[in-house]
Design a protein around this motif. Structure first.
Motif: not given
Length: 160
Positions: A36-58
Motif C-alpha cells: 500500500l505505501l508504494s501507491l502514488a496516492m499515498l506518497q508524502p507529497d500527496r497525503v497532506v496532513d494526519p487528518l487526510n491520512a486518517y480519512q484515506i485509511s478509513k
C-alpha cells in the motif's frame, strides 16, 4: 443462508474525504497490505496532513471490506463495515473536553439529530449485520453519525 459474518469498524472520516477516482478506489481496495505505501496516492507529497491520512485509511477500510465481500461470499460468509461518528465512549468524552472539543461540539450541534451516538446504537447495527436479519447485507458500509456528514457536505456551513 449465510450465517458467518464479520463487521469492521471504519469511521465517518472516510466519508468526509473528497471522491477518489475509480483507479484509486480499486488500488486502495485490492493492493496487498505490504504494498500500500508504494501507491502514488499515498506518497508524502500527496497525503497532506494526519487528518487526510486518517480519512484515506478509513475510506480504505470500507473499500477493502467491499472487495473482500466477493471472496467471503464464495465461502458462505458476509462482511460489512460500520462508519460511526462521535460515539460517547471514554475516549470521545476526553476529546470533547480537550483542544478539539469545540469543533466536535459544533459538529454534534449542527447535525440532524443534535447529539453523539452511544456504543449500544453501534452495537445494534452490528447485531443486525451479524444476525439472520442482515443475511442479505454484505460488502456495505453503514454510516451512522447522526447526520454529521450530511451537514458537512450539504448543510448551511460557511466552511463549505
Amino acid at each position: 443462508m449465510l450465517l458467518t459474518a464479520g463487521v469492521v469498524i471504519a469511521s465517518m472520516s472516510g466519508h468526509r474525504l473528497p471522491a477518489l477516482t475509480a483507479e484509486q478506489n480499486k488500488a486502495l481496495a485490492t493492493t496487498p497490505a505490504d504494498e500500500l505505501l508504494s501507491l502514488a496516492m499515498l506518497q508524502p507529497d500527496r497525503v497532506v496532513d494526519p487528518l487526510n491520512a486518517y480519512q484515506i485509511s478509513k475510506r480504505g477500510n470500507a473499500l477493502r471490506v467491499m472487495a473482500e465481500a466477493v471472496r467471503w461470499g464464495k465461502r458462505g460468509a458476509r462482511i460489512n463495515t460500520i462508519s460511526p461518528g462521535i460515539i460517547f465512549t471514554p475516549l470521545a468524552r476526553d476529546e470533547l473536553n480537550g483542544p478539539r472539543g469545540p469543533g466536535y461540539r459544533k459538529m454534534l450541534e449542527g447535525s440532524a439529530v443534535g447529539r453523539g451516538g452511544t456504543p449500544d446504537e453501534v452495537g445494534n447495527v452490528g447485531a443486525l449485520l451479524m444476525g439472520e436479519e442482515g443475511a442479505f447485507i454484505t460488502g456495505s458500509d453503514f454510516l451512522m453519525d447522526g447526520g454529521v456528514t450530511a451537514e458537512y457536505w450539504f448543510g448551511d456551513r460557511s466552511e463549505n
